[in-house]
Design an enzyme around this catalytic site. Structure first.
Site, short mmCIF file in Angstrom:
data_model
loop_
_atom_site.label_atom_id
_atom_site.label_comp_id
_atom_site.label_asym_id
_atom_site.label_seq_id
_atom_site.Cartn_x
_atom_site.Cartn_y
_atom_site.Cartn_z
N HIS A 1 0.83 -1.22 0.00
CA HIS A 1 0.00 0.00 0.00
C HIS A 1 0.86 1.27 0.00
O HIS A 1 0.53 2.26 0.64
CB HIS A 1 -0.97 0.02 1.19
CG HIS A 1 -1.96 -1.10 1.17
ND1 HIS A 1 -3.14 -1.03 0.47
CD2 HIS A 1 -1.94 -2.33 1.73
CE1 HIS A 1 -3.81 -2.16 0.60
NE2 HIS A 1 -3.09 -2.98 1.37
N ASN B 1 -10.22 -3.11 2.56
CA ASN B 1 -9.93 -3.06 1.12
C ASN B 1 -11.22 -2.78 0.36
O ASN B 1 -12.30 -2.74 0.94
CB ASN B 1 -9.36 -4.40 0.66
CG ASN B 1 -7.88 -4.55 0.93
OD1 ASN B 1 -7.15 -3.57 1.02
ND2 ASN B 1 -7.43 -5.78 1.05
#
Ligand code: NDP
Length: 488
Positions: free
Chosen positions: A59, A131
């Site tokens: 990420h 997510n």
């Protein structure tokens, strides 16, 4: 940016001492050597060399904005958490991200997207680090670093490798549900605003009377789900690698504030033991027909960061930040993440990351943790050990998070206990057959074939790719076999 109508302030060193020039270093005569005593120039160069903190291993490329969450329904029968009491409005930060690419990577590549939320509640920070998909590639935390390595770069060439990805996925059949979503057009969302966010894990809620409920969070985009096709996503990667970052910023700047409606699935505590699937398996959803989502609240993003580094890059989300009334579940991925997130922040930003303004809780902090690099908030002469006789903070047993009873038994390494309908491919097949439109299906097959026919793909791995999709659905498997020219 600074207001240019006001006279600019005098430039200073970081110690606040006025400086003489930002144009010329101190030298011996106009053409002579530079001088060691030019502290300001040396400070500029040395600070510049240290501008970057290590990027996140996963990420790394992200964007974010501030806003608020408002609870619109009465769910006090399920949780006592203050943030979820009807009418409560809580300031928050959201960070969206790709998973595998580095900081300069294009925004629109095929990848899941992180959907990380930090709520600055009266009871301390509550972080929900999810997510844009309700499931994940693996179900045991011990496989997480292997999975991420397979998405990153080869040790010899330093290049990403589709062969490596499919090798891992086909040897890890529990990945099928997440991979089918990744290979569908949901793997290339049009913008961060046009995707749903999911807490993904199962969590435990507890009400004021001590009753417990297993729950799942679904943040449904009020903008509607919109995706790029594979070709559109690839074209946008070339045209504007920061497309998602720009879209989020521009929407908020123009007053078009994106919002999401929070819906929860709530499972009575006792149902988990003999539910048809293991309800804690992160590769599974709870079908809506079994546990219909109920509306709980709404999140709105209405403020861009003023400083990207300070407020987005240094933002530290950690699933371990849960407030009273909310607890973890036996989901092994969640239990692993309770450790790994704070650990990465200690490494990436430093042990006192929670003292940075973006991470500071609004609630008062009275802990026995002390010292460490860059600590600036200290507790004065408060005793730094517990117990003590000198008025130090006292723990409150009522603040314990909810947990579940654990049976005694041997310490083992084992899969979860099987439930009747546990498997690896069933829910992926349901998605394909019952939910996807004909266009979704056609794009999915084309995306898989394109992805698994890159030049680095080895034919034995390709054969396993065909078998993998056959197990999801026979027709889909046949299309993939035909498209790859590999019968499996
Ligand atoms: P439902 O028909 O009640 O729900 C299907 C859900 O799938 C929709 O509500 C939507 O949820 C999501 N969806 C719609 N189109 C797509 C797509 N192209 N790709 C991925 N997801 C899509 O059925 P069930 O609850 O019985 O679930 C059936 C299948 O749907 C599951 O096996 C799972 O693959 C998928 N799904 C289920 C979710 C759940 O929590 N039950 C959540 C998401 C997907 P949303 O708007 O939340 O994306």
């Amino acid at each position: 940016m600074t207001d240019t109508r006001k006279p600019p302030p005098v430039a200073t060193t970081d110690a606040g001492i006025a400086t003489a020039s930002d144009d010329h270093s101190l030298s011996v005569g106009p053409n002579g050597p530079l001088l060691m005593q030019d502290h300001y120039t040396i400070q500029k160069m040395a600070q510049f060399n240290r501008e970057r903190v290590p990027e996140r291993v996963v990420h790394a490329k992200g964007s974010g904005a501030f806003g608020f969450f408002e609870t619109t329904a009465d769910v006090s029968q399920f949780t006592k958490a203050g943030i979820f009491q009807k009418g409560r409005r809580t300031p928050m930060l959201a960070r969206f991200s790709t998973v595998a690419g580095e900081q300069g990577y294009p925004d629109t590549v095929r990848d899941p997207r992180g959907f990380a939320l930090k709520f600055y509640t009266d009871e301390g920070n509550y972080d929900l680090v999810g997510n844009n998909t309700p499931v994940f590639f693996v179900r045991d935390t011990i496989k997480f670093s292997d999975f991420i390595h397979s998405q990153k770069r080869l040790p010899d060439t330093g290049r990403r490798s589709h062969n490596m990805m499919w090798d891992f996925w086909t040897l890890s059949p529990e990945s099928a549900h997440q991979v089918i979503i990744l290979m569908s057009d949901r793997g290339t969302p049009r913008t961060f605003r046009h995707e749903n966010g999911y807490g993904s894990h199962t969590f435990l809620w507890e009400n004021a009377g001590g009753d417990k409920f297993w729950v799942k969070y679904h943040f449904k985009t009020d903008q509607g789900v919109e995706n790029f096709t594979d070709a559109e996503a690839q074209a946008m990667s070339a045209e504007d690698p920061d497309f998602h970052r720009a879209d989020l910023w521009n929407a908020i700047e123009s007053g078009d504030h994106p919002s999401w409606t929070l819906e929860m699935q709530v499972m009575p505590f006792a149902d988990a033991a003999d539910y048809r699937f293991n309800p804690f398996d992160l590769t599974k959803v709870w079908p809506h027909a079994d546990y219909p989502p109920i509306e709980v609240g709404r999140m709105v993003l209405d403020r861009n960061p003023e400083n990207f580094f300070a407020q987005i890059e240094q933002a530290a989300f950690e699933p371990a930040n849960m407030v009273p009334g909310i607890g973890p579940s036996p989901d092994r991925m969640l239990l692993g993440r309770l450790f790994s997130y704070p650990d990465t922040h200690r490494h990436r930003i430093g042990p006192n990351y929670l003292q940075l303004p973006v991470n500071q809780p609004r609630a008062e902090v009275h802990s026995y943790n002390i010292d460490g690099a860059m600590r600036y908030r200290h507790s004065g002469n408060q005793p730094n050990y517990s117990p003590n006789s000198y008025g130090g903070p006292q723990a409150d047993p009522a603040a314990e998070l909810p947990y579940w009873p654990v049976e005694g038994g041997e310490i083992v390494r084992s899969a979860y206990t099987l439930h009747r309908e546990d498997d690896d491919f069933g829910q992926a097949g349901t998605l394909y057959r019952k939910v996807m439109s004909d266009t979704d299906k056609a794009n999915l097959a084309a995306n898989i074939i394109g992805h698994a026919s890159k030049p680095d793909m080895q034919s034995d791995v390709q054969a396993r790719v065909v078998e993998y999709w056959r197990q999801v659905d026979a027709d889909l498997g046949a299309q993939v076999a035909k498209g790859l020219g590999n019968g499996g």
